[in-house]
Motif scaffolding. Sequence first.
Motif, PDB file in Angstrom:
ATOM      1  N   ILE A  75     -33.288  54.251  45.374  1.00  0.00           N
ATOM      2  CA  ILE A  75     -34.437  54.653  46.191  1.00  0.00           C
ATOM      3  C   ILE A  75     -35.715  54.080  45.584  1.00  0.00           C
ATOM      4  CG2 ILE A  75     -35.817  56.620  47.000  1.00  0.00           C
ATOM      5  CD1 ILE A  75     -33.264  58.277  46.995  1.00  0.00           C
ATOM      6  N   LEU A  76     -36.570  53.522  46.447  1.00  0.00           N
ATOM      7  CA  LEU A  76     -37.903  53.092  46.018  1.00  0.00           C
ATOM      8  C   LEU A  76     -38.907  54.142  46.467  1.00  0.00           C
ATOM      9  CD1 LEU A  76     -39.875  51.046  44.808  1.00  0.00           C
ATOM     10  CD2 LEU A  76     -39.961  49.920  47.041  1.00  0.00           C
ATOM     11  N   LEU A  77     -39.618  54.713  45.506  1.00  0.00           N
ATOM     12  CA  LEU A  77     -40.616  55.753  45.761  1.00  0.00           C
ATOM     13  C   LEU A  77     -42.010  55.135  45.637  1.00  0.00           C
ATOM     14  CD1 LEU A  77     -41.465  58.755  46.065  1.00  0.00           C
ATOM     15  CD2 LEU A  77     -41.127  58.987  43.595  1.00  0.00           C
ATOM     16  N   ILE A  78     -42.795  55.177  46.726  1.00  0.00           N
ATOM     17  CA  ILE A  78     -44.113  54.543  46.746  1.00  0.00           C
ATOM     18  C   ILE A  78     -45.175  55.618  46.941  1.00  0.00           C
ATOM     19  CG2 ILE A  78     -45.530  52.733  47.799  1.00  0.00           C
ATOM     20  CD1 ILE A  78     -42.890  51.699  49.105  1.00  0.00           C
ATOM     21  N   ASP A  79     -46.003  55.817  45.907  1.00  0.00           N
ATOM     22  CA  ASP A  79     -47.063  56.830  45.986  1.00  0.00           C
ATOM     23  C   ASP A  79     -48.120  56.502  44.937  1.00  0.00           C
ATOM     24  OD1 ASP A  79     -48.594  59.367  45.749  1.00  0.00           O
ATOM     25  OD2 ASP A  79     -47.028  60.116  47.083  1.00  0.00           O
ATOM     26  N   ASP A  80     -49.408  56.614  45.316  1.00  0.00           N
ATOM     27  CA  ASP A  80     -50.478  56.254  44.388  1.00  0.00           C
ATOM     28  C   ASP A  80     -50.801  57.350  43.387  1.00  0.00           C
ATOM     29  OD1 ASP A  80     -51.489  57.704  46.651  1.00  0.00           O
ATOM     30  OD2 ASP A  80     -53.503  57.272  45.928  1.00  0.00           O
ATOM     31  N   GLY A  95     -49.761  53.491  54.173  1.00  0.00           N
ATOM     32  CA  GLY A  95     -48.324  53.493  54.463  1.00  0.00           C
ATOM     33  C   GLY A  95     -47.964  52.740  55.731  1.00  0.00           C
ATOM     34  N   LEU A  96     -48.782  52.872  56.775  1.00  0.00           N
ATOM     35  CA  LEU A  96     -48.511  52.167  58.027  1.00  0.00           C
ATOM     36  C   LEU A  96     -48.594  50.658  57.841  1.00  0.00           C
ATOM     37  CD1 LEU A  96     -50.365  54.357  60.696  1.00  0.00           C
ATOM     38  CD2 LEU A  96     -47.909  54.226  60.252  1.00  0.00           C
ATOM     39  N   ASP A  97     -49.588  50.205  57.038  1.00  0.00           N
ATOM     40  CA  ASP A  97     -49.720  48.770  56.770  1.00  0.00           C
ATOM     41  C   ASP A  97     -48.497  48.244  56.013  1.00  0.00           C
ATOM     42  OD1 ASP A  97     -52.170  48.632  58.023  1.00  0.00           O
ATOM     43  OD2 ASP A  97     -53.310  49.013  56.183  1.00  0.00           O
ATOM     44  N   LEU A 118     -35.822  43.298  44.745  1.00  0.00           N
ATOM     45  CA  LEU A 118     -35.086  44.505  44.371  1.00  0.00           C
ATOM     46  C   LEU A 118     -34.287  45.033  45.560  1.00  0.00           C
ATOM     47  CD1 LEU A 118     -34.802  46.646  42.048  1.00  0.00           C
ATOM     48  CD2 LEU A 118     -36.654  47.896  43.165  1.00  0.00           C
ATOM     49  N   TYR A 119     -33.013  45.346  45.322  1.00  0.00           N
ATOM     50  CA  TYR A 119     -32.198  45.951  46.381  1.00  0.00           C
ATOM     51  C   TYR A 119     -32.317  47.462  46.302  1.00  0.00           C
ATOM     52  CZ  TYR A 119     -28.256  47.481  49.169  1.00  0.00           C
ATOM     53  OH  TYR A 119     -27.477  48.110  50.121  1.00  0.00           O
ATOM     54  N   VAL A 120     -32.660  48.079  47.421  1.00  0.00           N
ATOM     55  CA  VAL A 120     -32.696  49.543  47.493  1.00  0.00           C
ATOM     56  C   VAL A 120     -31.979  50.004  48.757  1.00  0.00           C
ATOM     57  CG1 VAL A 120     -34.856  49.730  46.202  1.00  0.00           C
ATOM     58  CG2 VAL A 120     -34.920  49.574  48.703  1.00  0.00           C
ATOM     59  N   ASP A 121     -31.584  51.257  48.773  1.00  0.00           N
ATOM     60  CA  ASP A 121     -30.893  51.834  49.929  1.00  0.00           C
ATOM     61  C   ASP A 121     -31.828  52.633  50.821  1.00  0.00           C
ATOM     62  OD1 ASP A 121     -27.980  51.191  49.302  1.00  0.00           O
ATOM     63  OD2 ASP A 121     -28.598  52.185  47.443  1.00  0.00           O
ATOM     64  N   LEU A 122     -32.990  53.025  50.291  1.00  0.00           N
ATOM     65  CA  LEU A 122     -33.931  53.837  51.071  1.00  0.00           C
ATOM     66  C   LEU A 122     -35.315  53.739  50.452  1.00  0.00           C
ATOM     67  CD1 LEU A 122     -33.373  57.169  52.780  1.00  0.00           C
ATOM     68  CD2 LEU A 122     -35.158  57.146  51.046  1.00  0.00           C
ATOM     69  N   ILE A 123     -36.344  53.889  51.287  1.00  0.00           N
ATOM     70  CA  ILE A 123     -37.728  53.846  50.828  1.00  0.00           C
ATOM     71  C   ILE A 123     -38.424  55.158  51.187  1.00  0.00           C
ATOM     72  CG2 ILE A 123     -39.956  52.681  51.079  1.00  0.00           C
ATOM     73  CD1 ILE A 123     -38.322  50.164  51.918  1.00  0.00           C
ATOM     74  N   VAL A 124     -39.087  55.755  50.197  1.00  0.00           N
ATOM     75  CA  VAL A 124     -39.933  56.932  50.435  1.00  0.00           C
ATOM     76  C   VAL A 124     -41.377  56.446  50.311  1.00  0.00           C
ATOM     77  CG1 VAL A 124     -40.566  59.251  49.692  1.00  0.00           C
ATOM     78  CG2 VAL A 124     -38.181  58.487  49.500  1.00  0.00           C
ATOM     79  N   LEU A 125     -42.128  56.523  51.400  1.00  0.00           N
ATOM     80  CA  LEU A 125     -43.421  55.840  51.489  1.00  0.00           C
ATOM     81  C   LEU A 125     -44.553  56.814  51.798  1.00  0.00           C
ATOM     82  CD1 LEU A 125     -45.143  53.243  51.706  1.00  0.00           C
ATOM     83  CD2 LEU A 125     -44.315  53.016  54.066  1.00  0.00           C
ATOM     84  N   ASP A 126     -45.531  56.867  50.898  1.00  0.00           N
ATOM     85  CA  ASP A 126     -46.709  57.725  51.101  1.00  0.00           C
ATOM     86  C   ASP A 126     -47.635  57.089  52.136  1.00  0.00           C
ATOM     87  OD1 ASP A 126     -48.499  59.839  50.670  1.00  0.00           O
ATOM     88  OD2 ASP A 126     -49.638  58.634  49.230  1.00  0.00           O
ATOM     89  N   MET A 127     -48.281  57.926  52.942  1.00  0.00           N
ATOM     90  CA  MET A 127     -49.137  57.423  54.007  1.00  0.00           C
ATOM     91  C   MET A 127     -50.467  56.905  53.482  1.00  0.00           C
ATOM     92  SD  MET A 127     -49.626  56.810  57.204  1.00  0.00           S
ATOM     93  CE  MET A 127     -48.383  57.754  58.090  1.00  0.00           C
TER      94      MET A 127
END
Length: 366
Positions: free
Chosen positions: A5-10, A61-63, A45-54
């Motif tokens: 999982i890739l977790l994206i949050d500032d 996040g939309l961009d 990077l190979y990931v199975d899912l992305i958790v994306l902050d808005m």
Amino acid sequence: MKKRILLIDDEAQIRDFMKKILTRAGYVVFTAQDGLEAIEKLESLYVDLIVLDMYMPHMNGLDVLRHIRKSNITNKPVLMVSGNHDADLRIESYKLGAYDFITKPEQTEVMLKRIENGLKIGEILDFNEFMKIELFMAHKLQKYIYPDPDYISDDVDIHCWSQPLSDIGGDLYDYIHFRNDSIMFFVADVSGHSISASMFTAIVKMVFRNAVKETEDPGRIMTIVNQELAANLPVESFVTMFCGIIESATGNLKYANAGHPNPYIINTSGYRSLPGSDPFLGPIKDVVYPTYDAVLDKGDSLFIFTDGLEDVIDDNYHKIELDEFLKTLTEKPVTGRESFLEFTSVISEQKYIRSDDCTIMVIRKK
């Protein structure tokens, strides 16, 4: 293998907290502090899912989601996260391909369940991509086992047309021109569709070609083919086949029929069905198939088809009678590829609905 999982949050505190929860849940977690870093990582990077902050600096996040989809970096499921309950944001996220949307703070159990759902969606997407590749390869394989749709000689012409219901069909035809100017041919319909059908048709052609090495008698060929198929295919599988050999100069025809629709001899005076029908190939191992005799006179056409032609309906759900097609050929015989395509184009029109593969072979004695 653990899911990635890739977790994206500032916000570092939220990243660390969510990473700890997801790691304890058994996932391998990668992190990115903004959209630019996330895109850079996704490129290698190979990931199975992305958790994306808005809401993040540089790119929201939309961009990020818009860039991922437009550049086709990955098709993995995206779970959007936001402290905002704005319905328009959710709608836009779904439009861009996010599979779900959670708000901060969210119960741990709810978040884990939605991540689990996303991973299941990812597995389905991966399977669909795999099947697309398999179907493409099966389609290419099936193209190789068909001969040229037209055979032209001084005495006999052959024209073939096959239209699968989906990308890959279960119909098959073949012909062999011998040195003595006789022509061996068959039209067959195997049970099943798609990938299994492509494999099945390849097996049928191989078995048929091997049988022709032993004999040129259609009944004997059919008997050999049946023995091979019955010994090597599942009980529920079967094949219908019409097989014949015609002497080009005389029009003398020998044939055998294994449960296939009876072909017709057609000329400007009318049409008549060829008699003789014996069991399907496959289910009964010890069937001995007889050989029948007929003659194609000058101007006669042998019309062979699969049963999909008998199930064609128009856009008003009225079944098209086979007699209508046969009558067309009595009034305007096939005299070349152009007239044959003109005839088959009627079946291909959008106003007609097919529920099965359709194949037609016309053999014309000049």
